[in-house]
Scaffold this motif. Sequence first.
Motif, PDB file in Angstrom:
ATOM      1  N   LEU A 184      -1.445  67.604 -27.434  1.00 50.79           N
ATOM      2  CA  LEU A 184      -2.730  68.673 -26.920  1.00 50.79           C
ATOM      3  C   LEU A 184      -3.949  67.620 -26.953  1.00 50.79           C
ATOM      4  CD1 LEU A 184      -3.780  71.352 -25.902  1.00 50.79           C
ATOM      5  CD2 LEU A 184      -4.107  71.985 -28.406  1.00 50.79           C
ATOM      6  N   THR A 230       6.717  80.610 -32.662  1.00 50.88           N
ATOM      7  CA  THR A 230       6.942  80.155 -31.180  1.00 50.88           C
ATOM      8  C   THR A 230       6.523  78.632 -31.038  1.00 50.88           C
ATOM      9  OG1 THR A 230       5.987  82.109 -30.470  1.00 50.88           O
ATOM     10  CG2 THR A 230       5.876  80.367 -28.940  1.00 50.88           C
ATOM     11  N   TRP A 245       6.506  75.031 -28.723  1.00 51.77           N
ATOM     12  CA  TRP A 245       6.338  74.413 -27.182  1.00 51.77           C
ATOM     13  C   TRP A 245       7.579  73.945 -26.602  1.00 51.77           C
ATOM     14  CZ3 TRP A 245       1.270  71.380 -25.627  1.00 51.77           C
ATOM     15  CH2 TRP A 245       0.058  72.417 -25.855  1.00 51.77           C
ATOM     16  N   GLY A 246       7.745  74.134 -25.357  1.00 52.82           N
ATOM     17  CA  GLY A 246       8.695  73.362 -24.516  1.00 52.82           C
ATOM     18  C   GLY A 246       9.978  74.189 -24.543  1.00 52.82           C
ATOM     19  N   TRP A 300      11.103  79.602 -27.856  1.00 50.51           N
ATOM     20  CA  TRP A 300      10.742  78.342 -27.146  1.00 50.51           C
ATOM     21  C   TRP A 300       9.838  79.006 -25.823  1.00 50.51           C
ATOM     22  CZ3 TRP A 300      11.549  74.106 -29.405  1.00 50.51           C
ATOM     23  CH2 TRP A 300      12.263  73.865 -30.388  1.00 50.51           C
ATOM     24  N   ASP A 301       8.814  78.536 -25.800  1.00 51.60           N
ATOM     25  CA  ASP A 301       7.665  78.553 -24.652  1.00 51.60           C
ATOM     26  C   ASP A 301       8.134  77.650 -23.627  1.00 51.60           C
ATOM     27  OD1 ASP A 301       5.865  79.236 -23.086  1.00 51.60           O
ATOM     28  OD2 ASP A 301       4.353  79.197 -24.380  1.00 51.60           O
ATOM     29  N   SER A 302       8.786  77.853 -22.658  1.00 53.91           N
ATOM     30  CA  SER A 302       9.138  76.750 -21.555  1.00 53.91           C
ATOM     31  C   SER A 302       7.975  76.469 -20.745  1.00 53.91           C
ATOM     32  CB  SER A 302      10.221  77.032 -20.849  1.00 53.91           C
ATOM     33  OG  SER A 302      10.146  78.494 -20.555  1.00 53.91           O
ATOM     34  N   THR A 303       6.867  77.331 -20.875  1.00 56.04           N
ATOM     35  CA  THR A 303       5.856  77.090 -19.887  1.00 56.04           C
ATOM     36  C   THR A 303       5.089  75.970 -20.515  1.00 56.04           C
ATOM     37  OG1 THR A 303       4.199  78.701 -21.285  1.00 56.04           O
ATOM     38  CG2 THR A 303       5.656  79.579 -19.473  1.00 56.04           C
ATOM     39  N   LYS A 304       5.239  75.700 -21.617  1.00 55.94           N
ATOM     40  CA  LYS A 304       4.423  74.085 -22.419  1.00 55.94           C
ATOM     41  C   LYS A 304       5.161  73.175 -21.992  1.00 55.94           C
ATOM     42  CE  LYS A 304       0.982  76.713 -24.327  1.00 55.94           C
ATOM     43  NZ  LYS A 304       1.232  77.918 -23.856  1.00 55.94           N
ATOM     44  N   ASP A 307       7.178  69.572 -22.186  1.00 58.25           N
ATOM     45  CA  ASP A 307       7.824  68.826 -23.197  1.00 58.25           C
ATOM     46  C   ASP A 307       7.565  67.499 -23.647  1.00 58.25           C
ATOM     47  OD1 ASP A 307      10.211  70.597 -23.829  1.00 58.25           O
ATOM     48  OD2 ASP A 307      11.281  70.160 -21.827  1.00 58.25           O
TER      49      ASP A 307
END
Length: 320
Positions: A75, A205, A207-208, A268-272, A274
């Motif tokens: 980030l 939660t 990322w990725g 897992w938040d796959s909108t973020k 990897d």
Amino acid sequence: MSSTLSKDAKIYIAGHNGMVGSAIWRTLTASGYTNLIGQSSKQLDLRNQDAVNQFMEATTPDVVIVAAAKVGGILANSQFQYQFLLENLQIQNNIIDAAHRNNAKKLIFLGSSCIYPKLAQQPLTEDSLLTGPLEPTNEGYAIAKIAGVKLCQHIKNQYNKDFVSLMPTNLYGSNDNFDLKTSHVLPAMIRKFHDAKLDNNAPVTLWGSGTPMREFLFVDDLAQAVLFAMQNQLPDHLYNVGTGTDITIKQLATTIQKATGHTGPIIWDSTKPDGTPRKLMDVSKLKQAGWQYTTNLEQGIAKTYQWFLDNHDTYKQVKL
């Protein structure tokens, strides 16, 4: 190959209050070195060329260890590319040039595995440098570190000076940054799982997708590699420092979850993003020279979590 460096040699550790610098300070002290020099950022602004020059002229260190850098996670790196490129160039250029002009016998420059191309063949070898595009999310930081490697290489070649670059893999350990906005993946997970455990084991939660592969090195092991480079004259200018083994981010998450005692679900938040799919280091060159790591991931995470618990009220937070 062994270097004749006395225990009272003047050793300047730039960034001695950070995670890496403080581990190097601890390690050198434990090894009997008695003349360590450190300046906080309030005492010496490493971005100020005149200030750095005056400091080097006044102290004339025998050894300079460049552990100072502006650092952050995905980030911070992606949002502040300009600052990460400019400030890291300023810091390292000032230190390396002042060390060279004030006749430091040895300089050890610390970089990062992000200097290598995003899709370089795995495991990453030192000669893959500059063979392809970088990971876009931390391009600014990576370009600065590449410039530092090249400065040291050319000083070594042109002036026959013992300036060497060590490129560690992902580091973690005591004195890490646990601020969720700016931290790297491992300490961020420790913080998230710990906080969720206290919140009735609430879901965590992350990322990725959890599928990228990552290699992690306990920071005290890197400090031992710096000590090794300090005590020996390494023939080449660039060496990877790592374990030579990696795991998926999902495996990392379950390892940290177990260490913290969190029992809730992981989402897992796959909108973020990897980030880089894999970043495994080929560490055979430094191993062949005589160094290898000693702390496995479970041991290192346990030690890091204990440090977090012991310093929970005062852990480092980075403000950009």
